[in-house]
Design an enzyme around this catalytic site. Structure first.
Site, PDB file in Angstrom:
ATOM      1  N   GLU A 332       0.840  -1.194   0.000  1.00 23.17           N
ATOM      2  CA  GLU A 332       0.000   0.000   0.000  1.00 23.17           C
ATOM      3  C   GLU A 332       0.871   1.239   0.000  1.00 23.17           C
ATOM      4  O   GLU A 332       1.774   1.366   0.846  1.00 23.17           O
ATOM      5  CB  GLU A 332      -0.892   0.042   1.246  1.00 23.17           C
ATOM      6  CG  GLU A 332      -2.092  -0.854   1.203  1.00 23.17           C
ATOM      7  CD  GLU A 332      -3.085  -0.518   2.309  1.00 23.17           C
ATOM      8  OE1 GLU A 332      -4.261  -0.832   2.130  1.00 23.17           O
ATOM      9  OE2 GLU A 332      -2.689   0.048   3.349  1.00 23.17           O
ATOM     10  N   CYS A 333       0.614   2.159  -0.900  1.00 23.57           N
ATOM     11  CA  CYS A 333       1.277   3.460  -0.961  1.00 23.57           C
ATOM     12  C   CYS A 333       2.792   3.297  -0.930  1.00 23.57           C
ATOM     13  O   CYS A 333       3.386   2.909  -1.919  1.00 23.57           O
ATOM     14  CB  CYS A 333       0.768   4.374   0.163  1.00 23.57           C
ATOM     15  SG  CYS A 333       1.076   6.130  -0.140  1.00 23.57           S
TER      16      CYS A 333
END
Length: 441
Positions: A332-333
């Site tokens: 994520e990210c």
């Protein structure tokens, strides 16, 4: 106190000092023997750590847009269990959210209406005196379903300043329960994604105690306690497991260090309650994901600040590639950035990353990406089955230089349903996206 009571600490805007007031208030009440539970409204994975440091209890996010109502109620009921007082800190301004379904704007005001929580309004009165009363009156009149219970005058310049602003607000019938003198050292350190995280603060315990000292002197704690009201609507908080993110495996290798730390407390808690075990490892210490795990999760964080060390972490990168040959890996990210081919740091130096996905990202050529996101999954994976909708948000400054040719993970829409196009990537057992997942839609 018997049944849990609660209040919201809100403000007209970000930067008004509500986090320092909240942390100091929480700790000052804990010193009195009050069992305090901390809640943060909106998509903020940093402040719950400070709340936990102040209260000694786990913090939690409540997000009226990203979480179905049943999940919000269940998480608040869990937070309130065993507590005397729930203190919820607003994100941004109290009423700030997005237009759409009533009660699901993402604002702290949604929580105030639904659960009967009065608001302790923190007003930054620097540069004004009686005008602060006009601001307070606007808050009192804006939404009659939201009760403004009292005000704290923040960043006062003098006792005369306190008297002028305080008298004008009190004349409205709004109690002024305290005033904090201007002191830049009360603020917590920040960087590009907000506050420096609780675990990185050089002397967090001492700073929390100092904030408590200040709030004990500045606030009428008895008056603050008197503002709190019993939490409404929690008598039959529903089982909300269907709305929570499923654990990606039974034993989850979770990257956890200064580069990877953005994990929502409610997500990790649900995984554990579902029987999963979270096994921490540190890419910055050149640790590979443990081989006895059956899934790997690289959360967001600050890999752009540690790109050189990650590029030099040969054991981590080789171990991650071996792991991905037989088991799912999701980023994520910041984790998504590390799964790509390369990451350009703030100085313009390009560092090789894991190469499990084909994109290249840059922190040197910045562009802020911020907002709620609804993701419709393009294939079965760790976030759910194909066609399922997951709600969350994006908040990053990195830019994609080359998207590569991987299949997209999801089709994104913004918080109001406007299409944003394909997002993220998937290749074999590897998936990733800039999107932070909060709950199933």
């Amino acid at each position: 106190m018997n049944a849990p009571r609660g209040l919201i600490v809100g403000a007209p805007r970000s930067g008004a000092g509500k986090t320092s007031v909240t942390i100091g208030l929480m700790r000052a009440l804990v010193r009195r023997g009050v069992a305090v539970a901390g809640v943060k409204s909106g998509p903020d994975y940093i402040d719950p750590g400070f709340h936990a440091a102040a209260t000694g209890r786990p913090g939690v996010n409540l997000d009226s847009w990203a979480m179905p109502p049943a999940l919000v109620a269940r998480l608040l009921a869990d937070a309130a269990a065993g507590a005397d007082l729930v203190v919820a800190e607003s994100a941004m301004g109290l009423f700030d959210g997005i237009p759409g379904t009533p009660g699901r704007s993402g604002s702290a005001a949604d929580l105030a209406r639904r659960f009967g929580l009065p608001v302790l309004l923190v007003l930054d009165v620097s540069g004004q005196s009686q005008t602060a009363a006009a601001v307070a009156r606007g808050f009192m009149a804006y939404d009659r379903a939201v009760t403004i219970g009292g005000a704290v005058l923040n960043r006062l310049g003098s006792e005369r300043h306190r008297a002028l602003a305080g008298a004008a607000i009190a004349a409205l019938g709004l109690p002024v329960v305290g005033g904090v003198l201007r002191d830049p050292t009360l603020s917590l350190p920040e960087r590009h994604l907000g506050l420096v995280q609780a675990g990185e603060h050089p002397d967090l315990a001492a700073h929390v105690e100092r904030l408590a000292d200040v709030m004990e002197d500045a606030l009428d704690l008895d008056a603050v306690l008197a503002l709190a009201r019993p939490l409404a609507g929690l008598d039959a908080a529903p089982d909300a497991a269907a709305a929570a993110l499923p654990p990606p495996g039974q034993r989850i290798a979770l990257a956890s260090d200064a580069a990877f730390s953005f994990v929502y407390p409610h997500v990790a808690r649900h995984w554990r309650r579902s029987g999963a075990e979270l096994v921490a490892f540190s890419p910055l210490a050149d640790e590979p994901p443990p081989d006895d795990c059956d899934a790997c999760w690289l959360p967001g964080g600050y890999p752009e600040l540690h790109a050189g060390r990650l590029a030099g972490a040969a054991r981590f990168r080789a171990g991650l590639r071996r792991f991905a040959e037989t088991r799912p890996v999701h980023g994520e990210c910041g984790g998504f950035m590390v799964l790509g081919e390369s990451l350009e740091d703030a100085d313009g130096t390009t560092h090789a990353m894991a190469g499990l996905l084909g994109h290249r990202t840059s922190f040197a050529r910045r562009r802020m990406n911020l907002g709620y996101r609804a993701a419709t999954l393009s294939a079965d994976g760790v976030l759910g089955p194909r066609g399922a909708t997951v709600r969350g948000h994006e908040f990053h400054y990195a830019r994609v230089l080359d998207a590569g040719d991987d299949a997209p993970l999801a089709e994104l829409a913004d918080g109001q349903g406007r299409p944003l196009g394909p997002s993220g990537g998937r290749r074999g057992r590897v998936s990733g996206t800039f999107f932070h997942a909060i709950a199933r839609g």
